[in-house]
Design a protein around this motif. Structure first.
Motif, PDB file in Angstrom:
ATOM      1  N   VAL A 148       0.798  -1.237   0.099  1.00 36.92           N
ATOM      2  CA  VAL A 148       0.013   0.008   0.204  1.00 36.92           C
ATOM      3  C   VAL A 148       0.858   1.286   0.125  1.00 36.92           C
ATOM      4  CG1 VAL A 148      -1.791   1.368   1.328  1.00 36.92           C
ATOM      5  CG2 VAL A 148      -1.926  -1.212   1.182  1.00 36.92           C
ATOM      6  N   ASN A 149       2.116   1.101   0.839  1.00 31.11           N
ATOM      7  CA  ASN A 149       2.732   2.404   0.921  1.00 31.11           C
ATOM      8  C   ASN A 149       3.396   2.536  -0.480  1.00 31.11           C
ATOM      9  OD1 ASN A 149       2.299   2.863   3.438  1.00 31.11           O
ATOM     10  ND2 ASN A 149       4.032   1.775   4.138  1.00 31.11           N
ATOM     11  N   TYR A 150       4.089   1.373  -1.079  1.00 31.96           N
ATOM     12  CA  TYR A 150       4.535   1.404  -2.321  1.00 31.96           C
ATOM     13  C   TYR A 150       3.660   2.218  -3.567  1.00 31.96           C
ATOM     14  CZ  TYR A 150       6.413   0.071  -7.006  1.00 31.96           C
ATOM     15  OH  TYR A 150       6.827   0.099  -8.338  1.00 31.96           O
ATOM     16  N   HIS A 151       2.326   1.655  -3.400  1.00 32.24           N
ATOM     17  CA  HIS A 151       1.386   2.487  -4.500  1.00 32.24           C
ATOM     18  C   HIS A 151       0.989   3.823  -4.214  1.00 32.24           C
ATOM     19  CE1 HIS A 151       0.953  -1.046  -6.695  1.00 32.24           C
ATOM     20  NE2 HIS A 151       0.459  -1.972  -5.713  1.00 32.24           N
ATOM     21  N   TRP A 152       0.866   4.096  -2.946  1.00 31.25           N
ATOM     22  CA  TRP A 152       0.819   5.479  -2.444  1.00 31.25           C
ATOM     23  C   TRP A 152       1.874   6.393  -2.792  1.00 31.25           C
ATOM     24  CZ3 TRP A 152      -3.514   7.116   0.401  1.00 31.25           C
ATOM     25  CH2 TRP A 152      -3.576   8.491   0.909  1.00 31.25           C
ATOM     26  N   ASN A 153       3.143   5.873  -2.903  1.00 31.11           N
ATOM     27  CA  ASN A 153       4.129   7.001  -3.221  1.00 31.11           C
ATOM     28  C   ASN A 153       4.108   7.005  -4.640  1.00 31.11           C
ATOM     29  OD1 ASN A 153       4.932   7.281  -0.573  1.00 31.11           O
ATOM     30  ND2 ASN A 153       6.335   5.476  -0.580  1.00 31.11           N
ATOM     31  N   ASN A 154       3.680   6.048  -5.501  1.00 31.78           N
ATOM     32  CA  ASN A 154       3.829   6.300  -6.815  1.00 31.78           C
ATOM     33  C   ASN A 154       2.697   6.834  -7.292  1.00 31.78           C
ATOM     34  OD1 ASN A 154       5.712   4.434  -7.489  1.00 31.78           O
ATOM     35  ND2 ASN A 154       4.440   2.559  -7.804  1.00 31.78           N
ATOM     36  N   LEU A 155       1.436   6.990  -6.647  1.00 29.03           N
ATOM     37  CA  LEU A 155       0.293   7.996  -6.882  1.00 29.03           C
ATOM     38  C   LEU A 155       0.860   9.441  -6.749  1.00 29.03           C
ATOM     39  CD1 LEU A 155      -2.586   6.039  -5.449  1.00 29.03           C
ATOM     40  CD2 LEU A 155      -2.153   6.552  -7.959  1.00 29.03           C
ATOM     41  N   ASN A 156       1.791   9.667  -5.552  1.00 36.37           N
ATOM     42  CA  ASN A 156       2.004  10.993  -5.313  1.00 36.37           C
ATOM     43  C   ASN A 156       3.162  11.434  -6.226  1.00 36.37           C
ATOM     44  OD1 ASN A 156       0.648  11.674  -2.928  1.00 36.37           O
ATOM     45  ND2 ASN A 156       1.978  10.571  -1.683  1.00 36.37           N
ATOM     46  N   SER A 157       4.101  10.436  -6.826  1.00 33.33           N
ATOM     47  CA  SER A 157       4.829  10.790  -7.936  1.00 33.33           C
ATOM     48  C   SER A 157       4.111  10.822  -9.139  1.00 33.33           C
ATOM     49  CB  SER A 157       5.784   9.439  -8.254  1.00 33.33           C
ATOM     50  OG  SER A 157       6.703   9.113  -7.024  1.00 33.33           O
ATOM     51  N   ILE A 158       3.085  10.348  -9.607  1.00 35.53           N
ATOM     52  CA  ILE A 158       2.445  10.815 -10.742  1.00 35.53           C
ATOM     53  C   ILE A 158       1.720  12.137 -10.646  1.00 35.53           C
ATOM     54  CG2 ILE A 158       0.295   9.801 -12.090  1.00 35.53           C
ATOM     55  CD1 ILE A 158       0.974   7.095 -11.191  1.00 35.53           C
TER      56      ILE A 158
ATOM     57  N   ALA B 116       2.990  14.512  -9.129  1.00 35.81           N
ATOM     58  CA  ALA B 116       4.168  15.648  -9.236  1.00 35.81           C
ATOM     59  C   ALA B 116       4.409  15.688 -10.837  1.00 35.81           C
ATOM     60  CB  ALA B 116       5.549  15.227  -8.327  1.00 35.81           C
ATOM     61  N   ILE B 117       4.549  14.490 -11.403  1.00 34.25           N
ATOM     62  CA  ILE B 117       5.225  14.481 -12.959  1.00 34.25           C
ATOM     63  C   ILE B 117       3.793  15.390 -13.598  1.00 34.25           C
ATOM     64  CG2 ILE B 117       5.124  13.043 -14.751  1.00 34.25           C
ATOM     65  CD1 ILE B 117       6.385  11.087 -13.029  1.00 34.25           C
ATOM     66  N   ALA B 118       2.715  15.022 -13.472  1.00 34.63           N
ATOM     67  CA  ALA B 118       1.484  15.688 -14.084  1.00 34.63           C
ATOM     68  C   ALA B 118       1.690  17.160 -13.939  1.00 34.63           C
ATOM     69  CB  ALA B 118       0.145  15.148 -13.528  1.00 34.63           C
ATOM     70  N   ASP B 119       1.997  17.480 -12.804  1.00 36.63           N
ATOM     71  CA  ASP B 119       2.081  18.916 -12.161  1.00 36.63           C
ATOM     72  C   ASP B 119       3.207  19.574 -13.076  1.00 36.63           C
ATOM     73  OD1 ASP B 119       1.046  21.220 -10.993  1.00 36.63           O
ATOM     74  OD2 ASP B 119       2.651  20.991  -9.256  1.00 36.63           O
ATOM     75  N   GLN B 120       4.260  19.014 -13.351  1.00 30.32           N
ATOM     76  CA  GLN B 120       5.411  19.402 -13.973  1.00 30.32           C
ATOM     77  C   GLN B 120       5.290  19.231 -15.449  1.00 30.32           C
ATOM     78  OE1 GLN B 120       8.828  17.819 -12.180  1.00 30.32           O
ATOM     79  NE2 GLN B 120       8.281  18.704 -10.342  1.00 30.32           N
ATOM     80  N   SER B 121       4.181  18.714 -16.017  1.00 29.24           N
ATOM     81  CA  SER B 121       4.107  18.440 -17.614  1.00 29.24           C
ATOM     82  C   SER B 121       3.619  19.492 -18.397  1.00 29.24           C
ATOM     83  CB  SER B 121       3.084  17.184 -17.711  1.00 29.24           C
ATOM     84  OG  SER B 121       1.814  17.527 -17.469  1.00 29.24           O
ATOM     85  N   ASN B 122       3.738  19.272 -19.634  1.00 32.51           N
ATOM     86  CA  ASN B 122       3.428  20.503 -20.531  1.00 32.51           C
ATOM     87  C   ASN B 122       1.352  20.312 -20.742  1.00 32.51           C
ATOM     88  OD1 ASN B 122       5.490  21.668 -20.805  1.00 32.51           O
ATOM     89  ND2 ASN B 122       6.196  20.313 -22.645  1.00 32.51           N
TER      90      ASN B 122
ATOM     91  N   ILE C 234      -4.830  15.249 -11.117  1.00 29.30           N
ATOM     92  CA  ILE C 234      -4.560  15.424  -9.599  1.00 29.30           C
ATOM     93  C   ILE C 234      -6.015  15.288  -8.757  1.00 29.30           C
ATOM     94  CG2 ILE C 234      -3.718  17.032  -7.821  1.00 29.30           C
ATOM     95  CD1 ILE C 234      -1.728  18.005  -9.970  1.00 29.30           C
ATOM     96  N   ALA C 235      -7.020  15.415  -9.153  1.00 26.69           N
ATOM     97  CA  ALA C 235      -8.240  15.426  -8.487  1.00 26.69           C
ATOM     98  C   ALA C 235      -8.562  14.038  -8.296  1.00 26.69           C
ATOM     99  CB  ALA C 235      -9.381  16.140  -8.948  1.00 26.69           C
ATOM    100  N   SER C 236      -8.477  13.095  -9.392  1.00 29.36           N
ATOM    101  CA  SER C 236      -8.844  11.855  -9.551  1.00 29.36           C
ATOM    102  C   SER C 236      -7.687  11.182  -8.559  1.00 29.36           C
ATOM    103  CB  SER C 236      -8.692  11.328 -10.895  1.00 29.36           C
ATOM    104  OG  SER C 236      -9.570  11.901 -11.729  1.00 29.36           O
ATOM    105  N   ILE C 237      -6.733  11.347  -8.455  1.00 33.20           N
ATOM    106  CA  ILE C 237      -5.614  10.583  -7.460  1.00 33.20           C
ATOM    107  C   ILE C 237      -6.007  11.086  -6.085  1.00 33.20           C
ATOM    108  CG2 ILE C 237      -3.193  10.463  -6.830  1.00 33.20           C
ATOM    109  CD1 ILE C 237      -2.599  10.742  -9.861  1.00 33.20           C
ATOM    110  N   ASP C 238      -6.068  12.276  -5.811  1.00 36.90           N
ATOM    111  CA  ASP C 238      -6.453  12.891  -4.576  1.00 36.90           C
ATOM    112  C   ASP C 238      -7.881  11.922  -3.976  1.00 36.90           C
ATOM    113  OD1 ASP C 238      -4.406  14.410  -4.318  1.00 36.90           O
ATOM    114  OD2 ASP C 238      -5.687  16.130  -4.722  1.00 36.90           O
ATOM    115  N   SER C 239      -8.842  11.970  -4.899  1.00 39.14           N
ATOM    116  CA  SER C 239      -9.991  11.085  -4.309  1.00 39.14           C
ATOM    117  C   SER C 239      -9.855   9.666  -4.132  1.00 39.14           C
ATOM    118  CB  SER C 239     -11.012  11.261  -5.667  1.00 39.14           C
ATOM    119  OG  SER C 239     -12.222  10.552  -5.398  1.00 39.14           O
ATOM    120  N   LEU C 240      -8.935   9.120  -4.922  1.00 45.57           N
ATOM    121  CA  LEU C 240      -8.345   7.641  -4.593  1.00 45.57           C
ATOM    122  C   LEU C 240      -7.907   7.741  -3.299  1.00 45.57           C
ATOM    123  CD1 LEU C 240      -8.343   4.587  -5.561  1.00 45.57           C
ATOM    124  CD2 LEU C 240      -6.086   5.305  -6.735  1.00 45.57           C
TER     125      LEU C 240
END
Length: 90
Positions: free
Chosen positions: A31-41, A43-49, A59-65
């Motif tokens: 669970v911790n591994y997947h939680w950290n992966n979601l946080n990484s996703i 961050a990547i989406a926030d820095q994307s074009n 980000i809202a979808s991941i936050d909801s999950l």
């Protein structure tokens, strides 16, 4: 009159939707591994074009999950015993 009441009763019974719950047993490190992966996703989406609206949606979808995961997670105090290795016959 009976037919109308029967039809109304049938419609009333079919209008109720039963919630179905799924329980999954996942180890805490997983669970911790997947939680950290979601946080990484996030961050990547926030820095994307990507357009701002798409990033907000991701980000809202991941936050909801993550919110649902945190709200429904329960710690199971029972620790599964590791499977014993089969003994070798000599």
């Amino acid at each position: 009159m009976k037919n109308i009441l029967l039809l109304a009763g049938t419609l009333a019974l079919f209008s109720f939707a039963a919630d179905k719950f799924i329980s999954m047993r996942i180890a805490e490190p997983t669970v911790n591994y997947h939680w950290n992966n979601l946080n990484s996703i996030k961050a990547i989406a926030d820095q994307s074009n990507l357009p701002h609206s798409q990033v907000k949606f991701i980000i809202a979808s991941i936050d909801s999950l993550q919110k649902d995961m945190a709200r429904t997670a329960r710690l199971d105090s029972m620790v599964a015993a590791p499977a014993a290795a089969p003994s070798k016959k000599k």
